[in-house]
Structure formats: C-alpha cells, structure tokens
Design a protein around this motif. Sequence first.
Motif, mmCIF file in Angstrom:
data_model
loop_
_atom_site.group_PDB
_atom_site.id
_atom_site.type_symbol
_atom_site.label_atom_id
_atom_site.label_comp_id
_atom_site.label_asym_id
_atom_site.label_seq_id
_atom_site.Cartn_x
_atom_site.Cartn_y
_atom_site.Cartn_z
ATOM 1 N N ASP A 250 0.828 -1.201 0.000
ATOM 2 C CA ASP A 250 0.000 0.000 0.000
ATOM 3 C C ASP A 250 0.869 1.261 0.000
ATOM 4 O OD1 ASP A 250 -2.233 1.521 0.061
ATOM 5 O OD2 ASP A 250 -2.765 1.150 2.149
ATOM 6 N N CYS A 251 1.845 1.335 -0.912
ATOM 7 C CA CYS A 251 2.788 2.467 -0.896
ATOM 8 C C CYS A 251 2.624 3.376 -2.107
ATOM 9 C CB CYS A 251 4.220 1.945 -0.825
ATOM 10 S SG CYS A 251 4.644 0.882 -2.218
ATOM 11 N N HIS A 252 1.652 3.076 -2.997
ATOM 12 C CA HIS A 252 1.496 3.873 -4.214
ATOM 13 C C HIS A 252 0.382 4.909 -4.019
ATOM 14 C CE1 HIS A 252 3.366 0.078 -5.532
ATOM 15 N NE2 HIS A 252 3.990 0.824 -6.419
ATOM 16 N N SER A 253 0.553 6.079 -4.626
ATOM 17 C CA SER A 253 -0.461 7.125 -4.475
ATOM 18 C C SER A 253 -1.256 7.340 -5.767
ATOM 19 C CB SER A 253 0.207 8.438 -4.053
ATOM 20 O OG SER A 253 1.187 8.804 -4.999
ATOM 21 N N ASP A 254 -1.078 6.433 -6.722
ATOM 22 C CA ASP A 254 -1.850 6.497 -7.970
ATOM 23 C C ASP A 254 -1.853 5.092 -8.585
ATOM 24 O OD1 ASP A 254 -3.213 7.426 -10.254
ATOM 25 O OD2 ASP A 254 -2.130 9.324 -10.215
ATOM 26 N N VAL A 255 -2.367 4.986 -9.806
ATOM 27 C CA VAL A 255 -2.506 3.677 -10.458
ATOM 28 C C VAL A 255 -1.133 3.092 -10.811
ATOM 29 C CG1 VAL A 255 -3.425 2.490 -12.506
ATOM 30 C CG2 VAL A 255 -4.767 4.278 -11.382
ATOM 31 N N ILE A 256 -0.928 1.818 -10.475
ATOM 32 C CA ILE A 256 0.319 1.099 -10.803
ATOM 33 C C ILE A 256 0.208 0.658 -12.262
ATOM 34 C CG2 ILE A 256 1.740 -0.941 -10.245
ATOM 35 C CD1 ILE A 256 -0.489 -0.193 -7.529
ATOM 36 N N VAL A 257 1.211 1.004 -13.080
ATOM 37 C CA VAL A 257 1.112 0.671 -14.510
ATOM 38 C C VAL A 257 1.975 -0.514 -14.923
ATOM 39 C CG1 VAL A 257 0.344 2.939 -15.290
ATOM 40 C CG2 VAL A 257 2.776 2.487 -15.129
ATOM 41 N N CYS A 258 2.938 -0.894 -14.063
ATOM 42 C CA CYS A 258 3.821 -1.996 -14.444
ATOM 43 C C CYS A 258 4.438 -2.633 -13.210
ATOM 44 C CB CYS A 258 4.922 -1.444 -15.359
ATOM 45 S SG CYS A 258 6.014 -2.704 -16.034
ATOM 46 N N MET A 259 4.574 -3.966 -13.247
ATOM 47 C CA MET A 259 5.259 -4.708 -12.176
ATOM 48 C C MET A 259 6.284 -5.631 -12.825
ATOM 49 S SD MET A 259 2.279 -5.933 -9.501
ATOM 50 C CE MET A 259 1.163 -6.772 -10.612
ATOM 51 N N SER A 260 7.475 -5.738 -12.216
ATOM 52 C CA SER A 260 8.499 -6.652 -12.736
ATOM 53 C C SER A 260 9.278 -7.247 -11.567
ATOM 54 C CB SER A 260 9.447 -5.900 -13.678
ATOM 55 O OG SER A 260 10.507 -6.746 -14.096
ATOM 56 N N PHE A 261 9.562 -8.550 -11.640
ATOM 57 C CA PHE A 261 10.322 -9.240 -10.594
ATOM 58 C C PHE A 261 11.777 -9.412 -11.002
ATOM 59 C CE2 PHE A 261 6.036 -10.883 -9.763
ATOM 60 C CZ PHE A 261 5.959 -10.692 -8.387
ATOM 61 N N ASN A 262 12.660 -9.485 -9.997
ATOM 62 C CA ASN A 262 14.020 -9.952 -10.275
ATOM 63 C C ASN A 262 13.982 -11.474 -10.425
ATOM 64 O OD1 ASN A 262 13.621 -10.573 -7.585
ATOM 65 N ND2 ASN A 262 15.685 -9.994 -6.933
ATOM 66 N N THR A 263 15.115 -12.098 -10.705
ATOM 67 C CA THR A 263 15.125 -13.520 -11.082
ATOM 68 C C THR A 263 14.504 -14.429 -10.038
ATOM 69 O OG1 THR A 263 17.134 -13.057 -12.314
ATOM 70 C CG2 THR A 263 16.622 -15.362 -11.975
ATOM 71 N N ASP A 264 14.819 -14.227 -8.744
ATOM 72 C CA ASP A 264 14.282 -15.138 -7.719
ATOM 73 C C ASP A 264 12.990 -14.622 -7.075
ATOM 74 O OD1 ASP A 264 15.153 -13.143 -6.024
ATOM 75 O OD2 ASP A 264 16.607 -14.375 -4.930
#
Length: 480
Positions: free
Chosen positions: A174-188
């Motif tokens: 819950d740290c965003h103050s607007d719409v999240i447009v993209c998510m990406s993970f590191n390898t693990d």
Amino acid sequence: MSMSWRPTYRSSKFRNVYGKVANREHCFDGIPITKNVHDNHFCAVNAKFLAIVTESAGGGSFIVIPVSQAGRIDPHHPKVCGHQGNVLDIKWNPFFENIIASCSEDSSVRVWEIPEGGLRRNMTEAMMELYGHSRRVGLIEWHPTSSGILFSAGYDYKILIWNLEIGEPVKMIDCHSDVIVCMSFNTDGSLLATSCKDKKLRVIEPRSGRVLQHASCKNHRVNRVVFLGNMKRLLTTGVSRWNTRQIALWDQEDLSMPMVEEEIDGLSGLLFPFYDADTHMLYLAGKGDGNIRYYEITTEKPYLQYLMEFRSPAPQKGLGVMPKHGLDVTACEVFRFYKLVTLKGLIEPISMIVPRRSETYQEDIYPMTAGTEPALSANDWLSGINRDPVLMSLKKGYQKPNQLVFKAPVKEKKGVVVNGIDLLENVPPRTENELLRMFFRQQEELRKLKEELNTKDVKIRQLELELNNLRNVSPVGNNV
C-alpha cells in the motif's frame, strides 16, 4: 555511436539476429481482438496455448487456442467468458501450462483451468474467483519461482499478494499514491519493481511491502520497467522532457540518478521492453507502430549496444512472448513474439533468429534456462525463503512437464482481512441484477432505519412529557 564501441559490437554473436515473420498458414486469423485502449498486451502464450482478450458485448472474454492450431479461427470458437466487465490482463502460470489467471473491470481476479486440447464449449466457471480489490484490477503477475503466488494491482492503488494454496490475499502493498502501470520481478522474485502514474519508480521488498529505493523521475517520465535478470539493473521506458521516447538504465541499489539515458525517437506510442536474460538481449516494441529494436546489455560501459531493428508496416497493439522451452532450437530461434494486429484480426508470430550454418545444437546461445518446475511452494516463499529458478536444458527439446497438480482450495464465504482491513466489505456488485438487488436491499434497510428513528422520536417525546409532569407536581400532592 562512438568508435570505441565498434570492436565489442563486432564481436557480439547476436549482431546479425534477424526477425522472421511466420508464413500466413502459421498465423492466427479471424480473431476479434479487443478494442480496449488499456496499455496492456491482451495476449499470453505458452508452449501449449495462445490466449487473446477479445471484443465482446456485455462482460469480458478471452479466447484460448492451442498453439499448434494456427490458421483461420472459427467465429464461434468457444471463449472464457465468466467476467462481468472487460478483461484487462491475462497471464499463464509459468509452471502449470493449463492454468491461466485473468483480471477485469469487475474488480475480480480469476484463475481458470483450460482442458487438455483446448476449449470445446464456452467456459464461465472459474477454478477460483478472487475478490479483494475495491476497484477494477488492471495488472496481474505470477511469482517467477513459487508455484502458488499471484500478484494483482488495482485502481484502488493497492497490490494484493494471493496465496492460491488457500485462495486468499495474504499481503497488501500500500505504498502507491496512484494507479500502478507496471510490475516486474528480479530472477528469484525477492524484489518487485513498479512504475506508477504518480511518476515514481520503486523497488519493493514484496513480503514486507517496504520500499527499498524510489526515484522521482522529473526528466524521464517512466512508463514501463523491467529487471535485467541478475545484473542488479533495471531498465525503464518513458518520455523525456521534450516528449521524445526514451530508455533509462538504473542501478537497483541506487535510483538517485539513471546510469544511462538514451533517446529513441519522437513517436508517441508506449515502448514495451522485453528482456532475455539468457542472451542479455533487450527488445523494445512500440505500441501503435510496427518496429522492434533490439540491443545487447553489457555490465561494462557503454552498457547498451544497439544491434538492429525489425520493421513492419502493420502496427502492433500488444505482444505475447513464448517461454524459452517453446522455441525451435533447431532453427536457432532465441525469442518469439506473437504480434496483435487489431485491424486485420490477426496474430502474427515473429521469430528472432541467430543465423548459423551448422545444424547441431548451439550451446552458446542456449544456456540452462528457467524451466517448468517451481523452486518453492507458496508457504516457503511467504516464510522468507528465496530460491533461484529450477533450470532446464533445451538440448533435448521440450522435456516432459512437471507432475504437480494445481488444486483449487475448498473454502466457504467469509471476510478477508489483510493488514487489518476487511477487503470484502468494499467489493462492488458484479452484475446489473446484483446492483439492483443491492439497491433494493439498501432501500429496505433505509426504510427500516427511518421507521426505527420515528419510533424512537415518539418514545423520546413521551419521556420528555413524563419528565415535565414529574417536575410540575408539588411534593405535597405527590401521587407518583
């Protein structure tokens, strides 16, 4: 390009990679691709199936076609059509090739099990219906190494982490103050990078929700972000101060300044980045144009080496990417896109090929790669364990899939409390009938409350009169 780049550029084994469009009979034709303008790919592909979000009247649907069944698609081909609002994102589970997740404007996330060989009739019953967001859900992402963890990002500015072994959300970021447009993970999957409409780039520890690094991007407005494998680097695509398309390279442990910024062109469409950790190649595909540029990423300066550009006159709406174990190693294919051409109702495979004369298996372009076996369970990951992906060799072609079975948990309806908030309290109605039922129920509740208030008003007036009577009676004539 400066002269010092030339020698390394020439020595790259990927300098001659070229894009090859599939013959017409290997394309998928006659698909009513969605006209939704949401900036997603609307396409997901694995070694068995191709899934495409389709245009549909009322509710949202997507079509699932076995990848081996190219050609013209029957207009009455069965669809997955259980959502009550437009489908905004679809993603195949990386370890169970018949399991696909979808999210929608109806505020739900659903998990579906596609039968072997594909759909024979419309599918309306999901394996799991996941409610927790109070507004539409725009993005979903499977965890890269754990078998039962799914992330969803909603227009309520929250990311929920679902443990599908119990079918419930277990964490809320819950740290965003607007719409999240993209998510990406590191390898693990121990770190999550996000880009957001609040113009901030964040690196988050997903289990605690702690923001480890953030950048407020003034000169480079970030649109998309991708982790560059294990290089401890991030790459973002975005827009410069002069409204040109731009890419930036970042050190994941220090987002105070980008390491490199590079102008691409003056076009306005979004740039989708794709990274192949096996070849260290970065592909940039423009939404609304037909070009795919590709680069090689190196750990030393200049970090980004432009290789070539695949050009096509047909604009792409989105692109699906085939996992490594679904590629044709005999043709030296290192990447395969599935391009959505909306106007033609066409899905066009584009193979990226390394030209080689030899017919033998090319070890140097096919290192061990992330396979189809999960490294850990949902509970293992939630307890704090990190593990790299279980690797497989592509030498023997596609190996048999894992023997694990994906099971939906049996659960009764109850409140879902995450971080002390009951998420199901705010879930909006999903159909018009449900909306009407809710409206009439609330009207009835209001009527009862008004009646109760009136009764209490009368009672209060009676008590006030009795009190006045008691005050007016003299102590001598007290007959109470």
